[in-house]
Every structure is written in structure tokens, then in C-alpha cells.
Scaffold this active site. Sequence first.
Site, mmCIF file in Angstrom:
data_model
loop_
_atom_site.group_PDB
_atom_site.id
_atom_site.type_symbol
_atom_site.label_atom_id
_atom_site.label_comp_id
_atom_site.label_asym_id
_atom_site.label_seq_id
_atom_site.Cartn_x
_atom_site.Cartn_y
_atom_site.Cartn_z
ATOM 1 N N HIS A 131 -12.354 -23.631 24.977
ATOM 2 C CA HIS A 131 -12.702 -23.927 26.374
ATOM 3 C C HIS A 131 -13.286 -25.334 26.494
ATOM 4 O O HIS A 131 -12.856 -26.138 27.327
ATOM 5 C CB HIS A 131 -13.707 -22.910 26.926
ATOM 6 C CG HIS A 131 -14.283 -23.344 28.236
ATOM 7 N ND1 HIS A 131 -13.673 -23.075 29.440
ATOM 8 C CD2 HIS A 131 -15.372 -24.094 28.533
ATOM 9 C CE1 HIS A 131 -14.374 -23.639 30.418
ATOM 10 N NE2 HIS A 131 -15.417 -24.263 29.890
ATOM 11 N N HIS A 136 -12.274 -29.321 28.671
ATOM 12 C CA HIS A 136 -13.091 -30.368 29.298
ATOM 13 C C HIS A 136 -12.770 -31.789 28.824
ATOM 14 O O HIS A 136 -12.863 -32.733 29.605
ATOM 15 C CB HIS A 136 -14.584 -30.111 29.039
ATOM 16 C CG HIS A 136 -15.172 -29.029 29.898
ATOM 17 N ND1 HIS A 136 -15.397 -29.203 31.246
ATOM 18 C CD2 HIS A 136 -15.575 -27.768 29.613
ATOM 19 C CE1 HIS A 136 -15.923 -28.089 31.759
ATOM 20 N NE2 HIS A 136 -16.038 -27.197 30.785
ATOM 21 N N GLU A 177 -14.950 -26.715 36.767
ATOM 22 C CA GLU A 177 -14.444 -25.521 36.093
ATOM 23 C C GLU A 177 -13.171 -24.955 36.728
ATOM 24 O O GLU A 177 -12.254 -24.556 36.017
ATOM 25 C CB GLU A 177 -15.523 -24.429 36.042
ATOM 26 C CG GLU A 177 -16.734 -24.775 35.179
ATOM 27 C CD GLU A 177 -16.419 -24.898 33.684
ATOM 28 O OE1 GLU A 177 -15.274 -24.668 33.261
ATOM 29 O OE2 GLU A 177 -17.349 -25.268 32.940
ATOM 30 N N SER A 196 -7.922 -24.050 30.478
ATOM 31 C CA SER A 196 -7.990 -23.438 29.147
ATOM 32 C C SER A 196 -7.683 -21.945 29.177
ATOM 33 O O SER A 196 -7.755 -21.288 28.147
ATOM 34 C CB SER A 196 -9.389 -23.671 28.543
ATOM 35 O OG SER A 196 -10.383 -23.080 29.362
HETATM 36 FE FE LIG Z 1 -16.954 -25.231 30.994
#
Ligand SMILES: [Fe+2]
Length: 290
Positions: A131, A136, A177, A196
Amino acid sequence: MKKHKHGLAAGDIQPASPDWTIPQGWENYTDTEHATWKTLFERQCKLLPGRACDEFVAGMQDLPMGAEQIPDFDEVNEVLLKRTGWQIVAVPGLVPDDVFFNHLANRRFPSGNFIRRPDELDYLEEPDVFHDVFGHVPMLMNPAIADFIQAYGEGGLRAQQLGFLPQLARVYWYTIEFGLLKQRGELRLFGAGIASSFTESQFCLDSDSPNRIRFDLERVMRTLYRIDDFQETYFVIRDLDELLEFTQIDFAPLYERAQAAPELQPGQILPTDEVFHRGTGAYHRKAQAH
Ligand SMILES: [Fe+2]
């Protein structure tokens, strides 16, 4: 899939250092852990063309990140630091809000050094290395996102003192997010939580169920979100520069108004919303029936 959130009650775990960082311990990953990364990486790379925004794809291309093994943070940082002055630092899991904000304010992104279990590929209790790094880091290669997340860290420390953390956290949630944007007239994803996720990267764009609504800062500050399932609403920004514009605004009056107004349910639509897609809500109705 269960969703993570940042934030942990003080005293839950004793940190190894005051800023909660630990060595990544790359040499300790097992073959099974590298294989889990490979499965996740390959699965996601098939899905993202045509779904992820151009900036995500470009960031990924320039990073030393491939299918074969979990990336070495030092190698990633060599490229990332040069590009935007950001780096990733390893942490054992969730960290307290003030520690998290402090890292972001200093262009350090805390990344879990562990990876999910191979038999729980779509279950995430806390953000893991897939993730955090796959989701990111490609976006942290982009200058607008780089500035926005740093400002978010600074704003988080302020919001905490002022008592407006929930309002600010919703902005992060619905952009960094789970954010969507428009590119060449089509919706694309840029949020790490969806980039993700095998299931949600499809759901957020392909399903009739969720709403897709034009992003509005004050409106989003009032909107509750789901941490235990897919989002009922995705918000669409104009482009990444819109996030950069938010770094120039004083959030304090917005917080005041947002806090004074009623909270909005995750699936709620307002008459004032610019709606790109009015969701059927079918997915969450069915999920609730079980
Ligand atoms: Fe995150």
C-alpha cells in the site's frame, strides 16, 4: 477489504525511537514475502493502464520498483529525494497522528516495512509496504502532490491543536487515499488506497454503485467515510494543481463552517453537488443485507 486509517491511541505500542522509525531490514524479507509483492505488483500493473492517471504511471516508470522483489527503501529514496525532496522511512505499523504529521511536514513518508499474508491479499488491517510504496510513492514523485502532502502534515499539527482533525482527515482520505481526477475527459484514479487495491481500483471507476461527485473542499470536510469497505462516494478533482491551490488557502474559516454544518453520510448527495455519476448504491445495500 478492511481499510486502514492513520492514528493510534498513545501507549498502544512502545516505539523503538521517538519518531517511530525502524530500519527497513530488507535483507530479512523471505522468498514468500517477495513472492507476495510480485503477485500484488503484477495483478495491479494489469489493471492500472487506463485507470491510473498519467502522473501515477510516469512516477512508477521512473522509480526502481519492479515485480521481482520488495523495493529497497534506500534505492527508492535515491530517486525520490532528487525528484521532490521526499523520502520514505520504515515504521512497524500505524503511528500516532502527531508523529505521522511531523514526518509529512518534513517530507518523510512513513511506510510499513511488512507485507500482508499471501492468503489475505485483499485484507489490510494496517498499511503495509505494498500500500505505502506501490500506492503512495509514484504520486510523491509529482511536485504538486509532494507540496500538498507536506502542507497536509503542517496543517495536521495545526488542526490537531484547533480541534478540527476529523475535518482535515476527510480531505486527505478523499484525495490522497481515494481521489479521482479528470484527464482528457475521462475519470482516472490517483488515490493510493485505490491504486493499490485490486478490487477497489475496478469498483471506483467501473461500478454503477458509487457516486462520483466534483470535489468541493468544504463539502468534503463534512463527509463521513467508510474505513471497512469500498467508498460510497468518490470525489473528482480538476487536476493535481487543484490540490496545490489548497496549500495557499487558510483552512480555519472552512473548518469552522464545516464543523457547524451537519455531517454528511458517505453516500449522501446534495442538491448543490456537481454529480458526474449518481450511484445506484446497489453494492452497499447488498453488503448491509448480509
Ligand atoms: Fe495510505
